[in-house]
Design a protein around this motif. Structure first.
Motif, PDB file in Angstrom:
ATOM      1  N   LYS A  70     126.545 -11.814 -16.685  1.00 57.72           N
ATOM      2  CA  LYS A  70     127.715 -11.081 -17.177  1.00 57.72           C
ATOM      3  C   LYS A  70     127.625 -10.768 -18.666  1.00 57.72           C
ATOM      4  N   ALA A  71     127.163 -11.729 -19.451  1.00 55.13           N
ATOM      5  CA  ALA A  71     127.093 -11.510 -20.900  1.00 55.13           C
ATOM      6  C   ALA A  71     126.117 -10.400 -21.246  1.00 55.13           C
ATOM      7  N   ARG A  72     125.089 -10.267 -20.446  1.00 55.19           N
ATOM      8  CA  ARG A  72     124.086  -9.220 -20.676  1.00 55.19           C
ATOM      9  C   ARG A  72     124.423  -7.943 -19.921  1.00 55.19           C
ATOM     10  N   LYS A  73     125.505  -7.987 -19.151  1.00 54.18           N
ATOM     11  CA  LYS A  73     125.931  -6.842 -18.338  1.00 54.18           C
ATOM     12  C   LYS A  73     124.791  -6.351 -17.457  1.00 54.18           C
ATOM     13  N   SER A  74     124.195  -7.306 -16.742  1.00 55.42           N
ATOM     14  CA  SER A  74     123.153  -6.913 -15.809  1.00 55.42           C
ATOM     15  C   SER A  74     123.445  -7.494 -14.429  1.00 55.42           C
ATOM     16  N   ALA A  75     123.011  -6.768 -13.423  1.00 57.31           N
ATOM     17  CA  ALA A  75     123.249  -7.160 -12.022  1.00 57.31           C
ATOM     18  C   ALA A  75     122.028  -6.758 -11.226  1.00 57.31           C
ATOM     19  N   ASN A  76     120.970  -7.500 -11.400  1.00 58.78           N
ATOM     20  CA  ASN A  76     119.702  -7.139 -10.764  1.00 58.78           C
ATOM     21  C   ASN A  76     119.668  -7.580  -9.310  1.00 58.78           C
ATOM     22  N   LEU A  77     119.101  -6.742  -8.477  1.00 59.02           N
ATOM     23  CA  LEU A  77     118.948  -7.045  -7.051  1.00 59.02           C
ATOM     24  C   LEU A  77     117.588  -7.682  -6.819  1.00 59.02           C
ATOM     25  N   VAL A  78     117.596  -8.813  -6.147  1.00 60.50           N
ATOM     26  CA  VAL A  78     116.352  -9.482  -5.794  1.00 60.50           C
ATOM     27  C   VAL A  78     116.183  -9.414  -4.275  1.00 60.50           C
ATOM     28  N   ILE A  79     115.051  -8.878  -3.855  1.00 61.00           N
ATOM     29  CA  ILE A  79     114.719  -8.838  -2.426  1.00 61.00           C
ATOM     30  C   ILE A  79     113.581  -9.817  -2.215  1.00 61.00           C
ATOM     31  N   SER A  80     113.812 -10.806  -1.397  1.00 56.91           N
ATOM     32  CA  SER A  80     112.761 -11.795  -1.131  1.00 56.91           C
ATOM     33  C   SER A  80     111.971 -11.382   0.105  1.00 56.91           C
ATOM     34  N   ALA A  81     110.738 -11.822   0.172  1.00 55.84           N
ATOM     35  CA  ALA A  81     109.889 -11.583   1.348  1.00 55.84           C
ATOM     36  C   ALA A  81     109.967 -10.128   1.804  1.00 55.84           C
ATOM     37  N   SER A  82     109.549  -9.223   0.955  1.00 54.32           N
ATOM     38  CA  SER A  82     109.655  -7.790   1.236  1.00 54.32           C
ATOM     39  C   SER A  82     109.016  -7.414   2.564  1.00 54.32           C
ATOM     40  N   GLN A  83     109.655  -6.457   3.223  1.00 52.77           N
ATOM     41  CA  GLN A  83     109.149  -5.940   4.491  1.00 52.77           C
ATOM     42  C   GLN A  83     108.909  -4.443   4.341  1.00 52.77           C
ATOM     43  N   LEU A  84     108.068  -3.904   5.215  1.00 55.69           N
ATOM     44  CA  LEU A  84     107.769  -2.468   5.132  1.00 55.69           C
ATOM     45  C   LEU A  84     109.045  -1.638   5.245  1.00 55.69           C
ATOM     46  N   GLY A  85     109.978  -2.123   6.039  1.00 56.46           N
ATOM     47  CA  GLY A  85     111.245  -1.408   6.218  1.00 56.46           C
ATOM     48  C   GLY A  85     112.147  -1.417   5.000  1.00 56.46           C
ATOM     49  N   ASP A  86     111.769  -2.175   3.973  1.00 57.23           N
ATOM     50  CA  ASP A  86     112.546  -2.184   2.734  1.00 57.23           C
ATOM     51  C   ASP A  86     112.236  -0.975   1.860  1.00 57.23           C
ATOM     52  N   SER A  87     111.194  -0.246   2.194  1.00 61.93           N
ATOM     53  CA  SER A  87     110.846   0.954   1.421  1.00 61.93           C
ATOM     54  C   SER A  87     112.002   1.940   1.504  1.00 61.93           C
ATOM     55  N   ALA A  88     112.576   2.252   0.370  1.00 66.09           N
ATOM     56  CA  ALA A  88     113.778   3.089   0.327  1.00 66.09           C
ATOM     57  C   ALA A  88     114.179   3.303  -1.125  1.00 66.09           C
ATOM     58  N   MET A  89     115.207   4.129  -1.298  1.00 62.37           N
ATOM     59  CA  MET A  89     115.854   4.294  -2.597  1.00 62.37           C
ATOM     60  C   MET A  89     116.975   3.269  -2.675  1.00 62.37           C
ATOM     61  N   TYR A  90     117.103   2.606  -3.831  1.00 62.17           N
ATOM     62  CA  TYR A  90     118.140   1.605  -4.017  1.00 62.17           C
ATOM     63  C   TYR A  90     119.043   2.019  -5.174  1.00 62.17           C
ATOM     64  N   PHE A  91     120.344   1.998  -4.887  1.00 63.40           N
ATOM     65  CA  PHE A  91     121.327   2.409  -5.884  1.00 63.40           C
ATOM     66  C   PHE A  91     122.225   1.242  -6.266  1.00 63.40           C
ATOM     67  N   CYS A  92     122.430   1.108  -7.556  1.00 62.03           N
ATOM     68  CA  CYS A  92     123.427   0.191  -8.097  1.00 62.03           C
ATOM     69  C   CYS A  92     124.677   1.010  -8.393  1.00 62.03           C
TER      70      CYS A  92
END
Lengths: 120, 115
Positions: A70-92
């Motif tokens: 919160k102090a850094r105003k960041s909200a990073n998404l972590v995807i563990s154990a990536s799969q081929l189906g994770d290939s996509a555009m990701y929007f915050c």
């Protein structure tokens, strides 16, 4: 100034590895919500995970987790154990204000997105 | 049992024509939205209705006119289509007041191409 900044236009990750997609935001409102959406090549928008500004713990949903600083105003998404189906555009995206703030509270403001490619 | 459905999925038409996109949600939500996604994939809010009342109108040309006959439907009518209107238009819905953590649920999008 941009309200949502995603600095990585594209990211590559090997299958089964973890990947972090960056998102920083800008708001002066103490009450806000942060959302991540996935858009595969087929075009639909899929909700992944939510973090509220008052939430004490980082959000998790299956293989998705949100690294909320919160102090850094960041909200990073972590995807563990990536799969081929994770290939996509990701929007915050961010929703500002409380439910009683009026109409402006309802809209989502999106970042420009990060295109994630998972390699086999 | 599609949650947010919009029709048509594809719309190809000529400049100057008038066209409509329809949207329906069966989630019982009270707020609906139209977003435009441009060729660079940037998504921007256009309109929002809460219980049939317009609550957001984001500097959209008045050639675009949303209509909400009831809280489950939000249609978008576009007059005198221009080349710059080519984009993917997304309808979305959410539960509004009282539940700020509710995500917006999106339809599959309508790809509008102006010839």
């Amino acid at each position: 100034a941009q309200k949502i900044t995603q600095t990585q236009p594209g990211m590559f990750v090997q299958e089964k590895e973890a990947v972090t997609l960056d998102c920083t935001y800008d708001t002066s409102d103490p009450s806000y919500g942060l959302f991540w959406y996935k858009q595969p090549s087929s075009g639909e928008m899929i909700f992944l995970i939510y973090q509220g500004s008052y939430d004490q713990q980082n959000a998790t949903e299956g293989r998705y987790s949100l690294n909320f600083q919160k102090a850094r105003k960041s909200a990073n998404l972590v995807i563990s154990a990536s799969q081929l189906g994770d290939s996509a555009m990701y929007f915050c995206a961010m929703r500002e204000g409380s439910d009683w703030s009026g109409g402006s509270n309802y809209k989502l403001t999106f970042g420009k997105g990060t295109l994630l490619t998972v390699n086999p | 049992d599609t949650a947010v459905s919009q029709t048509p999925k594809y719309l190809v038409t000529q400049m100057g024509n008038d066209k409509s996109i329809k949207c329906e949600q069966n989630l019982g939500h009270d707020t609906m939205y139209w977003y435009k996604q441009d060729s660079k994939k940037f998504l921007k809010i256009m309109f929002s209705y809460n219980n049939k009342e317009l609550i957001i109108n984001e500097t959209v040309p008045n050639r675009f006119s949303p209509k909400s006959p009831d809280k489950a439907h939000l249609n978008l009518h576009i007059n005198s289509l221009e080349l710059g209107d080519s984009a993917v238009y997304f309808c979305a819905s959410s539960q509004g007041r009282g539940v700020s953590n509710q995500p917006q649920h999106f339809g599959d999008g309508t790809r509008l191409s102006i010839l």
